[in-house]
Design an enzyme around this catalytic site. Sequence first.
Site, PDB file in Angstrom:
ATOM      1  N   HIS A   1      68.996  22.939  47.472  1.00  0.00           N
ATOM      2  CA  HIS A   1      69.395  24.430  47.107  1.00  0.00           C
ATOM      3  C   HIS A   1      69.309  25.854  48.019  1.00  0.00           C
ATOM      4  O   HIS A   1      69.731  26.533  46.886  1.00  0.00           O
ATOM      5  CB  HIS A   1      67.964  24.542  45.416  1.00  0.00           C
ATOM      6  CG  HIS A   1      68.458  23.075  45.043  1.00  0.00           C
ATOM      7  ND1 HIS A   1      68.365  23.662  43.415  1.00  0.00           N
ATOM      8  CD2 HIS A   1      69.030  22.047  44.883  1.00  0.00           C
ATOM      9  CE1 HIS A   1      68.477  22.128  42.782  1.00  0.00           C
ATOM     10  NE2 HIS A   1      68.994  21.753  43.546  1.00  0.00           N
TER      11      HIS A   1
ATOM     12  N   ARG B   1      56.382   6.118  47.422  1.00  0.00           N
ATOM     13  CA  ARG B   1      55.169   6.244  46.823  1.00  0.00           C
ATOM     14  C   ARG B   1      55.444   5.415  45.653  1.00  0.00           C
ATOM     15  O   ARG B   1      56.187   4.708  44.933  1.00  0.00           O
ATOM     16  CB  ARG B   1      55.086   7.253  45.792  1.00  0.00           C
ATOM     17  CG  ARG B   1      54.722   8.250  46.779  1.00  0.00           C
ATOM     18  CD  ARG B   1      54.190   9.500  45.907  1.00  0.00           C
ATOM     19  NE  ARG B   1      53.380   9.740  44.928  1.00  0.00           N
ATOM     20  CZ  ARG B   1      51.854   9.540  45.437  1.00  0.00           C
ATOM     21  NH1 ARG B   1      51.715   9.518  46.264  1.00  0.00           N
ATOM     22  NH2 ARG B   1      50.917   9.299  44.152  1.00  0.00           N
TER      23      ARG B   1
ATOM     24  N   GLU C   1      74.070  15.677  38.691  1.00  0.00           N
ATOM     25  CA  GLU C   1      72.160  15.063  38.015  1.00  0.00           C
ATOM     26  C   GLU C   1      71.649  16.561  38.190  1.00  0.00           C
ATOM     27  O   GLU C   1      70.731  16.529  37.457  1.00  0.00           O
ATOM     28  CB  GLU C   1      72.514  14.974  39.758  1.00  0.00           C
ATOM     29  CG  GLU C   1      70.746  13.935  39.768  1.00  0.00           C
ATOM     30  CD  GLU C   1      69.541  15.384  39.740  1.00  0.00           C
ATOM     31  OE1 GLU C   1      68.224  15.132  39.665  1.00  0.00           O
ATOM     32  OE2 GLU C   1      70.072  16.206  40.806  1.00  0.00           O
ATOM     33  N   GLU C   2      72.422  18.016  38.701  1.00  0.00           N
ATOM     34  CA  GLU C   2      71.441  18.863  38.598  1.00  0.00           C
ATOM     35  C   GLU C   2      71.980  19.494  37.207  1.00  0.00           C
ATOM     36  O   GLU C   2      71.400  20.829  36.617  1.00  0.00           O
ATOM     37  CB  GLU C   2      72.787  19.705  39.032  1.00  0.00           C
ATOM     38  CG  GLU C   2      72.307  19.316  40.799  1.00  0.00           C
ATOM     39  CD  GLU C   2      71.062  20.080  41.428  1.00  0.00           C
ATOM     40  OE1 GLU C   2      70.506  20.026  40.895  1.00  0.00           O
ATOM     41  OE2 GLU C   2      71.097  19.423  42.695  1.00  0.00           O
TER      42      GLU C   2
ATOM     43  N   ASP D   1      77.480  15.406  42.341  1.00  0.00           N
ATOM     44  CA  ASP D   1      77.373  16.962  42.236  1.00  0.00           C
ATOM     45  C   ASP D   1      76.926  18.008  42.962  1.00  0.00           C
ATOM     46  O   ASP D   1      75.558  17.496  43.321  1.00  0.00           O
ATOM     47  CB  ASP D   1      77.271  16.817  40.330  1.00  0.00           C
ATOM     48  CG  ASP D   1      75.551  17.009  40.365  1.00  0.00           C
ATOM     49  OD1 ASP D   1      74.899  15.853  41.052  1.00  0.00           O
ATOM     50  OD2 ASP D   1      75.177  17.912  39.563  1.00  0.00           O
TER      51      ASP D   1
HETATM   52 NI    NI Z   1      69.784  16.481  44.255  1.00  0.00          NI
END
Ligand code: NI
Length: 394
Positions: A366, A181, A139-140, A81
Amino acid sequence: MKERILELTNKYFDEMVAYRRDIHQHPEVAYQEERTMGVIAKALTEMGIEHKTGVGGYGVVGLIHGGKGEGKCIGIRADIDALAVNEATDLPFSSVNEGVMHACGHDMHTAGLLGVARVLNDMKDEFKGTVKLIFQPAEEKSPTGGAPYMIEDGVLENPKVDAIIALHVWPGIETGAAAVRFGPMMASSDRVNIKIKGRSCHASQPQDGVDAIVLAGQVISALQTVVSRNVPPLESAVLTFGVIRGGKIYNVVSDEVILEGTMRNLNFAVRDMMPKRIEAIVKGVTEGMGGSYEFDFSPGYPPVVNDPAVTEHVYAAMQDVMGDKAVIAPHSALGGEDFAFFGEKVPISYFWLGVDSPHIKSAPIHNAGFNPDEQALSYGCQTLCNAALRFLNE
Ligand code: NI
């Protein structure tokens, strides 16, 4: 193995770039990714890869069965998305959808996973088990996200998924480098809404009311002690109030103040403790001063915590592809990522892929000027393929 992956990635590189540009030009925000789903489905059909559309909304799930027989199943996930951002890159393939842009690089993730599909489909005689390609919408859309709907729709079953890997493009890391990580990688992202209730009266006679604005001032100050005094000093936590709203007229004592904030954590125990401390302080301060409160804690995305065993494969793959440019990240990020919902069900591993080229200076994600280096598609594709084969053939 890595030579063959490189050869095939090179073969399909231009196609990946073409997919990326097409998806970039036609971005769709969460819960509206219908065209994107169509592009993915058409590509998988052309590759002869079995797949299902409409999984958890506009999600797509593809399956590649290894020719070496039964084995484990690894999921590889890309979010698809875009964001409600007005693009300002001047790229020839800039968004044609006003006010919508792939400003988080999910176009890169989607195109990269289509490249992975190509390469692993060509290499299916070289592994056992199954590769599950997971193209995830929304996802957002915090705090709900898209992953929970795919899970509800059975993405983790038939065949049962043993682990899922994913990447995110990461400005600040150069192209051809990456970081991972073992353990926490991204933070939980939860909402905290507080309504402080007092009683209004004439501004000149405060003794007759309860001033919600003064209460809010005390509450905000006192809540700073949650992070400074209750969170263990070696743990990370954020409590930020981005909204404060209250009062109507300058000469009336306010009867109500709204505080809206976000809470971020890397540790499940701290995440569990903080809302309890927040509410206790809000209760103590407001009631002690004659007011009352409403407290609303909405859990959003959990922390992304990388499974050490799966991350061994991812890290080894990163090193295979990028040599000593593949590193352990010195610290986690406190952004949220709904990939974490998969991590509540199966072991996951998630890494950051560098997209800063010397020639293309990328703005942050973003941002309306975000412009990742497309060469990174090759490194991402190779690493995901390499990690998947390591996991399946171990
Ligand atoms: Ni993202």
